[in-house]
Design an enzyme around this catalytic site. Structure first.
Site, PDB file in Angstrom:
ATOM      1  N   ARG A 129       1.144  -1.210  -0.097  1.00  0.00           N
ATOM      2  CA  ARG A 129      -0.107  -0.341  -0.055  1.00  0.00           C
ATOM      3  C   ARG A 129       0.986   1.488  -0.407  1.00  0.00           C
ATOM      4  O   ARG A 129       0.571   2.405   0.826  1.00  0.00           O
ATOM      5  CB  ARG A 129      -1.027  -0.320   0.996  1.00  0.00           C
ATOM      6  CG  ARG A 129      -1.833  -1.215   0.808  1.00  0.00           C
ATOM      7  CD  ARG A 129      -3.087  -1.054   2.387  1.00  0.00           C
ATOM      8  NE  ARG A 129      -3.354  -2.041   2.187  1.00  0.00           N
ATOM      9  CZ  ARG A 129      -3.997  -3.226   2.811  1.00  0.00           C
ATOM     10  NH1 ARG A 129      -2.724  -3.088   3.373  1.00  0.00           N
ATOM     11  NH2 ARG A 129      -4.668  -4.247   3.067  1.00  0.00           N
ATOM     12  N   GLU A 193      11.464  18.886 -24.546  1.00  0.00           N
ATOM     13  CA  GLU A 193      11.022  19.166 -23.636  1.00  0.00           C
ATOM     14  C   GLU A 193      11.705  20.047 -23.144  1.00  0.00           C
ATOM     15  O   GLU A 193      10.925  21.475 -21.603  1.00  0.00           O
ATOM     16  CB  GLU A 193      11.226  17.731 -22.457  1.00  0.00           C
ATOM     17  CG  GLU A 193      10.264  16.881 -22.849  1.00  0.00           C
ATOM     18  CD  GLU A 193       8.733  16.922 -22.986  1.00  0.00           C
ATOM     19  OE1 GLU A 193       8.002  17.910 -22.443  1.00  0.00           O
ATOM     20  OE2 GLU A 193       8.225  15.202 -23.512  1.00  0.00           O
ATOM     21  N   LYS A 234       9.423  22.969 -13.475  1.00  0.00           N
ATOM     22  CA  LYS A 234       7.804  21.728 -13.324  1.00  0.00           C
ATOM     23  C   LYS A 234       7.492  21.494 -11.624  1.00  0.00           C
ATOM     24  O   LYS A 234       6.603  22.174 -11.676  1.00  0.00           O
ATOM     25  CB  LYS A 234       8.843  20.771 -13.498  1.00  0.00           C
ATOM     26  CG  LYS A 234       7.849  19.560 -13.768  1.00  0.00           C
ATOM     27  CD  LYS A 234       7.377  18.222 -14.071  1.00  0.00           C
ATOM     28  CE  LYS A 234       6.492  17.433 -14.043  1.00  0.00           C
ATOM     29  NZ  LYS A 234       6.204  16.145 -14.890  1.00  0.00           N
ATOM     30  N   GLU A 244      -3.254  17.911 -11.373  1.00  0.00           N
ATOM     31  CA  GLU A 244      -3.220  18.407 -12.499  1.00  0.00           C
ATOM     32  C   GLU A 244      -5.056  19.501 -12.827  1.00  0.00           C
ATOM     33  O   GLU A 244      -5.821  18.586 -13.652  1.00  0.00           O
ATOM     34  CB  GLU A 244      -2.677  17.994 -13.778  1.00  0.00           C
ATOM     35  CG  GLU A 244      -2.958  18.242 -15.090  1.00  0.00           C
ATOM     36  CD  GLU A 244      -2.388  17.178 -16.106  1.00  0.00           C
ATOM     37  OE1 GLU A 244      -1.242  16.574 -16.235  1.00  0.00           O
ATOM     38  OE2 GLU A 244      -2.521  17.157 -17.479  1.00  0.00           O
ATOM     39  N   ARG A 248      -1.079  22.837 -14.289  1.00  0.00           N
ATOM     40  CA  ARG A 248      -0.438  21.846 -14.630  1.00  0.00           C
ATOM     41  C   ARG A 248      -0.582  21.740 -16.046  1.00  0.00           C
ATOM     42  O   ARG A 248       0.281  21.001 -16.812  1.00  0.00           O
ATOM     43  CB  ARG A 248      -0.228  20.179 -13.347  1.00  0.00           C
ATOM     44  CG  ARG A 248       0.707  19.511 -13.752  1.00  0.00           C
ATOM     45  CD  ARG A 248       0.904  18.614 -12.630  1.00  0.00           C
ATOM     46  NE  ARG A 248       2.007  17.048 -13.225  1.00  0.00           N
ATOM     47  CZ  ARG A 248       1.982  16.843 -12.574  1.00  0.00           C
ATOM     48  NH1 ARG A 248       2.285  16.841 -10.792  1.00  0.00           N
ATOM     49  NH2 ARG A 248       3.350  15.859 -12.492  1.00  0.00           N
ATOM     50  N   ASN A 252       1.686  20.410 -21.194  1.00  0.00           N
ATOM     51  CA  ASN A 252       1.187  19.505 -22.123  1.00  0.00           C
ATOM     52  C   ASN A 252       1.048  20.584 -23.439  1.00  0.00           C
ATOM     53  O   ASN A 252       1.120  20.150 -24.618  1.00  0.00           O
ATOM     54  CB  ASN A 252      -0.179  19.445 -21.792  1.00  0.00           C
ATOM     55  CG  ASN A 252      -0.088  18.070 -20.967  1.00  0.00           C
ATOM     56  OD1 ASN A 252       0.984  17.758 -20.401  1.00  0.00           O
ATOM     57  ND2 ASN A 252      -1.117  18.199 -20.263  1.00  0.00           N
ATOM     58  N   HIS A 255       1.601  18.886 -26.967  1.00  0.00           N
ATOM     59  CA  HIS A 255       1.072  16.964 -26.476  1.00  0.00           C
ATOM     60  C   HIS A 255       0.175  17.125 -27.162  1.00  0.00           C
ATOM     61  O   HIS A 255      -0.444  15.676 -27.175  1.00  0.00           O
ATOM     62  CB  HIS A 255       1.123  16.979 -25.108  1.00  0.00           C
ATOM     63  CG  HIS A 255       2.911  17.398 -24.023  1.00  0.00           C
ATOM     64  ND1 HIS A 255       3.660  18.030 -24.485  1.00  0.00           N
ATOM     65  CD2 HIS A 255       3.155  16.013 -23.363  1.00  0.00           C
ATOM     66  CE1 HIS A 255       5.024  17.883 -24.067  1.00  0.00           C
ATOM     67  NE2 HIS A 255       4.838  16.133 -23.356  1.00  0.00           N
ATOM     68  N   HIS A 273       8.886  10.200 -28.180  1.00  0.00           N
ATOM     69  CA  HIS A 273       8.378  11.025 -27.465  1.00  0.00           C
ATOM     70  C   HIS A 273       8.705  12.663 -28.461  1.00  0.00           C
ATOM     71  O   HIS A 273       7.883  13.674 -28.270  1.00  0.00           O
ATOM     72  CB  HIS A 273       8.128  10.932 -26.209  1.00  0.00           C
ATOM     73  CG  HIS A 273       7.222  11.550 -24.998  1.00  0.00           C
ATOM     74  ND1 HIS A 273       6.154  12.175 -25.708  1.00  0.00           N
ATOM     75  CD2 HIS A 273       7.379  12.320 -24.515  1.00  0.00           C
ATOM     76  CE1 HIS A 273       5.597  13.540 -24.662  1.00  0.00           C
ATOM     77  NE2 HIS A 273       6.573  13.635 -24.484  1.00  0.00           N
TER      78      HIS A 273
HETATM   79  N1  NAD Z   1       5.542  10.750 -15.127  1.00  0.00           N
HETATM   80  C1  NAD Z   1       5.966  11.265 -15.837  1.00  0.00           C
HETATM   81  O1  NAD Z   1       4.991  12.701 -15.548  1.00  0.00           O
HETATM   82  C2  NAD Z   1       6.182  11.628 -17.042  1.00  0.00           C
HETATM   83  C3  NAD Z   1       6.401  12.604 -18.566  1.00  0.00           C
HETATM   84  C4  NAD Z   1       6.617  12.468 -19.269  1.00  0.00           C
HETATM   85  C5  NAD Z   1       6.943  11.282 -19.811  1.00  0.00           C
HETATM   86  N2  NAD Z   1       7.330  10.438 -19.169  1.00  0.00           N
HETATM   87  C6  NAD Z   1       7.322   8.565 -19.738  1.00  0.00           C
HETATM   88  O2  NAD Z   1       8.488   8.390 -19.858  1.00  0.00           O
HETATM   89  C7  NAD Z   1       8.821   7.321 -20.767  1.00  0.00           C
HETATM   90  C8  NAD Z   1       9.945   8.175 -21.835  1.00  0.00           C
HETATM   91  O3  NAD Z   1      10.788   8.163 -21.028  1.00  0.00           O
HETATM   92  P1  NAD Z   1      12.147   8.145 -21.471  1.00  0.00           P
HETATM   93  O4  NAD Z   1      12.252   9.336 -23.220  1.00  0.00           O
HETATM   94  O5  NAD Z   1      13.544   8.523 -20.313  1.00  0.00           O
HETATM   95  O6  NAD Z   1      12.477   6.694 -22.178  1.00  0.00           O
HETATM   96  P2  NAD Z   1      13.027   5.435 -21.846  1.00  0.00           P
HETATM   97  O7  NAD Z   1      12.999   5.194 -20.319  1.00  0.00           O
HETATM   98  O8  NAD Z   1      12.568   4.081 -22.943  1.00  0.00           O
HETATM   99  O9  NAD Z   1      14.979   5.556 -22.011  1.00  0.00           O
HETATM  100  C9  NAD Z   1      14.978   6.225 -23.284  1.00  0.00           C
HETATM  101  C10 NAD Z   1      16.115   4.707 -24.018  1.00  0.00           C
HETATM  102  O10 NAD Z   1      17.228   5.340 -23.306  1.00  0.00           O
HETATM  103  C11 NAD Z   1      17.889   4.221 -22.643  1.00  0.00           C
HETATM  104  N3  NAD Z   1      19.049   4.806 -21.582  1.00  0.00           N
HETATM  105  C12 NAD Z   1      18.888   4.938 -20.489  1.00  0.00           C
HETATM  106  N4  NAD Z   1      19.452   5.648 -19.425  1.00  0.00           N
HETATM  107  C13 NAD Z   1      20.194   5.323 -20.635  1.00  0.00           C
HETATM  108  C14 NAD Z   1      21.853   5.874 -20.260  1.00  0.00           C
HETATM  109  N5  NAD Z   1      22.425   6.939 -19.180  1.00  0.00           N
HETATM  110  N6  NAD Z   1      22.524   5.778 -21.029  1.00  0.00           N
HETATM  111  C15 NAD Z   1      22.269   4.922 -22.347  1.00  0.00           C
HETATM  112  N7  NAD Z   1      20.647   4.522 -22.968  1.00  0.00           N
HETATM  113  C16 NAD Z   1      19.748   5.021 -21.549  1.00  0.00           C
HETATM  114  C17 NAD Z   1      17.336   3.637 -22.395  1.00  0.00           C
HETATM  115  O11 NAD Z   1      17.324   1.971 -21.922  1.00  0.00           O
HETATM  116  C18 NAD Z   1      16.478   3.494 -23.486  1.00  0.00           C
HETATM  117  O12 NAD Z   1      16.243   2.441 -24.190  1.00  0.00           O
HETATM  118  C19 NAD Z   1       7.020   7.507 -21.141  1.00  0.00           C
HETATM  119  O13 NAD Z   1       7.164   6.495 -20.447  1.00  0.00           O
HETATM  120  C20 NAD Z   1       6.285   8.396 -20.861  1.00  0.00           C
HETATM  121  O14 NAD Z   1       5.818   7.984 -20.320  1.00  0.00           O
HETATM  122  C21 NAD Z   1       6.385  10.414 -18.339  1.00  0.00           C
HETATM  123 ZN    ZN Z   2       5.891  14.951 -23.761  1.00  0.00          ZN
END
Ligand code: NAD
Ligand code: ZN
Length: 377
Positions: A129, A193, A234, A244, A248, A252, A255, A273
């Site tokens: 939890r 971003e 942020k 949100e 917040r 977007n 987006h 993305h």
């Molecule tokens: N929670 C939130 O507020 C929020 C906001 C924006 C995005 N997201 C989510 O984030 C995700 C995208 O995140 P992302 O772009 O970081 O993708 P990711 O976590 O898939 O990382 C991208 C790639 O980079 C690799 N990688 C990570 N760190 C590395 C490093 N230091 N060196 C080499 N390779 C590395 C990973 O293995 C992966 O293959 C999506 O699922 C999205 O929905 C969440």
């Molecule tokens: Zn985004």
């Protein structure tokens, strides 16, 4: 330019009452992870969740930092990539956390990009939890966006991020040196971003980005400064509107168009993305520029020029592969947004550095605009 090995960390405070926490930013700060955790939760044990790519670059360093401070560690390594935000992988992680006898008072550590942050954060939200967790973001996107603010989720067959929880971390440790191993394309996508924060709320920062983006990519001190500015922005927005219900939504910017493009391209590697968001922001700027009293066309063009200069796509025709039809785009936008009496909500730009929520955008206006943009191919 040679990057410094280590610098004094910047600390950004996210002030959310009893859920407040620090974001520690700097080159080499991962070395302090164990000491910081031991300071916050003396005697706590940790469970590190990471992916198999990040494990190669950063797991040894993270575990060494934990052990050096006498913090016990366990780990789960999941496959890299968005498909790990699934019930199947969530189950594996939750069962592994329980099997390692991680109890209330112990900590989950999310070591990775946004995928790991979302997955491990959600596991922490539901196991027993609610366990506390620490974010150690390793992508630019995660350092400036996903690791801050407490949104956690996995994906549903119906769409992305539909199963999740608000659960704030107790600490974020953003080591900007970890980004040195990130593929350039991933770094650039995260940069979209970064630029977003300038465009939505800080014209001075946007102008600074225009002058300093190369040093951010090269790993100079500009990188830490940029991450700190974004986290501060942020944090300020999340402090005003944690769940949100209002402001917040400004985060977007780009987006609505961006998500529709991501979906149209099947959430594949053909369009990351951040790349979709770059095109989405360019569309939102151009759409704004056509409205009376909003961003002047020359300013919108200036912003789009910067995105293109760093190598981001800014037009639908920049995206490889077949484009959707306008009907498909409108369907995808309607799925993402509630349509009320033909009206859509969009984040529009009044001036560079000043975005606002516009609830009265006519669907027909968006359709006409997109028809024109899709015809550019
Ligand atoms: N929670 C939130 O507020 C929020 C906001 C924006 C995005 N997201 C989510 O984030 C995700 C995208 O995140 P992302 O772009 O970081 O993708 P990711 O976590 O898939 O990382 C991208 C790639 O980079 C690799 N990688 C990570 N760190 C590395 C490093 N230091 N060196 C080499 N390779 C590395 C990973 O293995 C992966 O293959 C999506 O699922 C999205 O929905 C969440
Ligand atoms: Zn985004």
């Amino acid at each position: 330019m040679t990057a410094p090995i280590r610098t004094d960390p910047a600390v950004v405070d996210v002030a959310l009452g009893s859920r407040s926490y620090d974001i520690v930013i700097g080159r080499g700060v991962i070395a302090s992870l164990g000491a910081r955790i031991a300071g916050l939760r003396p005697g706590a044990r940790t469970f590190v969740v990471t992916d198999d790519t990040v494990a190669r670059y950063a797991l040894a360093e993270a575990e060494a930092a934990l052990s050096a401070a006498g913090v016990a560690t366990h780990r789960a390594v999941v496959p890299a990539g968005e498909p790990s935000k699934s019930f199947a992988i969530l189950e594996q992680v939750c069962e592994a956390v329980i099997a390692a006898r991680i109890e209330r008072g112990d900590l989950v550590v999310a070591l990775g990009g946004g995928v790991i942050g979302d997955l491990a954060g959600f596991a922490a939200a539901v196991v027993r939890r609610g366990l506390d967790y620490v974010q150690v973001p390793t992508t630019l996107l995660a350092q400036v966006d996903s690791s801050v603010g407490g949104k956690t989720a996995i994906d549903s067959a119906h769409g992305k991020n539909l199963i999740g929880a608000f659960h704030q971390p107790i600490l974020v440790v953003a080591d900007t040196a970890l980004l040195d191993t990130l593929p350039e394309r991933e770094f650039r996508a995260g940069y979209a971003e970064v630029a977003k924060y300038g465009l939505l709320g800080d014209a001075g920062f946007f102008a600074w980005l225009e002058a300093n983006w190369r040093d951010i990519f090269a790993g100079g001190t500009a990188r830490e400064h940029a991450v700190a500015v974004c986290c501060r922005a942020k944090a300020a927005i999340v402090q005003r509107d944690e769940r949100e219900t209002g402001d917040r939504a400004l985060l977007n910017l780009g987006h609505t168009f961006g998500h529709a493009l991501e979906a149209a391209w099947g959430f594949s590697n053909r369009l990351l993305h951040g790349e979709a968001i770059a095109v989405g922001m360019a569309l939102a700027l151009e759409f704004s520029a056509r409205r009376q009293g909003l961003v002047p066309p020359a300013e919108a063009a200036r912003a789009v020029r910067h995105l293109a200069e760093v190598g981001l796509p800014t037009r639908i025709k920049d995206i490889p592969g077949e484009a959707p039809t306008v009907d498909q785009m409108m369907d995808l936008i309607a799925q993402d947004k509630k349509v009320r009496r033909g009206m859509l909500t969009f984040i529009l730009v009044r001036n560079l550095g000043s975005a606002f929520v516009e609830t009265g955008v006519e669907a027909r206006e968006v359709r006409d605009f997109l028809s024109e943009k899709l015809a550019e191919r």
